[in-house]
Design an enzyme around this catalytic site. Structure first.
Site, PDB file in Angstrom:
ATOM      1  N   LYS A  64      11.055  -0.024  16.286  1.00  0.00           N
ATOM      2  CA  LYS A  64      11.465  -0.099  14.881  1.00  0.00           C
ATOM      3  C   LYS A  64      12.861  -0.710  14.827  1.00  0.00           C
ATOM      4  O   LYS A  64      13.779  -0.228  15.496  1.00  0.00           O
ATOM      5  CB  LYS A  64      11.511   1.292  14.238  1.00  0.00           C
ATOM      6  CG  LYS A  64      10.220   1.724  13.611  1.00  0.00           C
ATOM      7  CD  LYS A  64       9.903   0.875  12.413  1.00  0.00           C
ATOM      8  CE  LYS A  64       8.482   1.106  11.932  1.00  0.00           C
ATOM      9  NZ  LYS A  64       8.013  -0.012  11.141  1.00  0.00           N
ATOM     10  N   GLU A  99       4.492  -3.359  22.199  1.00  0.00           N
ATOM     11  CA  GLU A  99       4.686  -1.930  21.915  1.00  0.00           C
ATOM     12  C   GLU A  99       3.598  -1.059  22.528  1.00  0.00           C
ATOM     13  O   GLU A  99       2.408  -1.276  22.312  1.00  0.00           O
ATOM     14  CB  GLU A  99       4.735  -1.687  20.403  1.00  0.00           C
ATOM     15  CG  GLU A  99       4.990  -0.226  20.044  1.00  0.00           C
ATOM     16  CD  GLU A  99       5.335  -0.013  18.586  1.00  0.00           C
ATOM     17  OE1 GLU A  99       5.396   1.152  18.165  1.00  0.00           O
ATOM     18  OE2 GLU A  99       5.534  -1.017  17.861  1.00  0.00           O
TER      19      GLU A  99
END
Length: 407
Positions: free
Chosen positions: A234, A218
């Protein structure tokens, strides 16, 4: 005036340092390909919260003092550096330091007190090191001890849902911790972690008596030629055809994801030119190890004169590991999580004039002198099922623990 602990070229870092372990290939996460495998430490700043001061300002000042000015990230990169051979620097900022920048409390005990809350390591180019030969050194990793039980984790999920019902928060990210004793050299294990598939920020950062291994996919924030990018992740499912279909069809996961995208848009808007924030890609499903994850790309043009310190203040800690609103979520995290987040949920990557590339330290482990530490969790919304959240955290940490054990 730069406070904290600074070291110069001749200092040996210690038992886990780059200079004293030439047999180990230590690659700073997000370091350019031209530097990887041939990094030589030139200077180091390490800072703990107990030292006082502003870690974002300290980092910017220290880098400038060592020939790496990052006070204006909108300027084109100047690679000449006539007074230094520095090629860039690794930068690590803990989740607790990020919470400090956000003005939020950090009351939980730290499970890894030997780790600094800020580390900036300036590197120059050196000879490329070769991989070790011969049998691997002996390595033993004991059983993992969790910082909370599944029941306590589930109760914390229920507490977040109750807070959402009261209107205190929209979403809060809960993270659990585990530790295991080890014998042997932890660096090969942490290096294996950085080599996991999908580890965009794979690598290792070391210090005197501590080490961090990162397998994060990420992007917390990337800056190139004045363009800001963040890629929040997410939503997680097993990496099967059924898992992918389930992730794409989940209203709960999509709602959780979009809340964080909106939060990241707001974070970038604080440091961007007015009207330039946009979402390039929304809820794209990508693979990390044996998991599908949903990722978006948010982009903006940096405001004139944006420096590293203001960039860190606006983006740390990352919204995908806090929740929304960020300050309220951080306050709840401090009340519910039994121990601090240590090396996880912070920032780790590479900085140089004209370029910043920091990963969010999910899928990350840390070593102190006695134990390895891991963290994992997930975002809690009104629709969260406590048992499912506990299972998701276990699924995220399983590849990390298996890799560290050498399986």
């Amino acid at each position: 005036m730069v406070h904290g602990k600074s070291t110069e070229r001749m200092r040996k870092v210690g038992p886990y340092g780059v200079e004293t372990l030439p047999h180990v290939l230590v690659n700073a996460p997000a370091a350019p390909a031209a530097c990887r495998g041939g990094l030589v430490e030139r200077a180091r700043l390490q800072w703990h919260r107990s030292d006082g001061g502003d870690p974002a300002a300290l980092a910017e000042q220290f880098l400038a003092a060592h020939g790496l000015p990052l006070h204006d990230l909108t300027r084109p990169a100047d690679h000449r550096h006539p007074t230094t051979d520095a090629c860039g620097a690794a930068l690590y900022l803990s989740a607790a330091a990020g919470a400090l920048l956000a003005g939020a409390p950090t009351t939980a005990p730290d499970p890894t007190p030997t780790l600094p809350d800020l580390a900036v390591v300036v590197y120059g180019r050196g000879p490329t090191r070769t991989a070790p030969t011969g049998p691997p050194p002996p390595w033993w990793l004991g059983p993992w001890t969790e910082s909370w039980t599944p029941r306590q984790h589930a109760d914390a999920v229920d507490a977040v849902r109750a807070a959402i019902g009261r209107g205190d928060v929209y979403q809060t990210n809960l993270v659990g911790h585990a530790a295991a004793r080890y014998t042997g050299d932890p660096l090969p294990a942490l290096s294996r972690l950085g080599a996991l598939p999908g580890a965009r920020y794979g690598g290792v950062l070391t210090g005197d008596g501590w080490a961090i291994g990162c397998a994060s996919p990420e992007t917390l924030v990337e800056v190139t030629d004045g363009q800001l990018i963040t890629r929040p992740i997410k939503g997680t499912r097993p990496a099967t055809a059924a898992g992918r279909a389930e992730l794409l069809a989940s209203a709960k996961e999509r709602a959780e994801h979009i809340m964080i995208v909106d939060l990241e848009r707001n974070d970038l808007a604080r440091i961007a030119r007015t009207g330039t924030v946009r979402v390039d890609e929304l809820f794209a499903v990508r693979r990390w190890c044996d998991l599908w994850q949903a990722e978006s790309t948010v982009r903006a043009t940096a405001a004139d004169g944006l420096g590293l310190a203001d960039l860190l203040r606006a983006t740390c800690p990352g919204g995908s590991v806090t929740g929304a609103p960020k300050h309220a979520a951080l306050t709840q995290i401090g009340a519910l999580e039994p121990v601090g987040r240590g090396a996880s949920m912070g920032a780790l990557g590479w900085v140089a004039p004209g370029r910043v590339d920091l990963g969010l330290t999910i899928r990350t482990a840390a070593a102190d002198g006695e134990k390895l530490h891991t963290w994992a969790g997930g975002g809690i919304t009104w629709d969260s099922d406590p048992a499912a959240e506990v299972a998701e955290a276990a699924a995220k940490t399983a590849p990390i623990r298996a890799t560290l054990a050498g399986r």
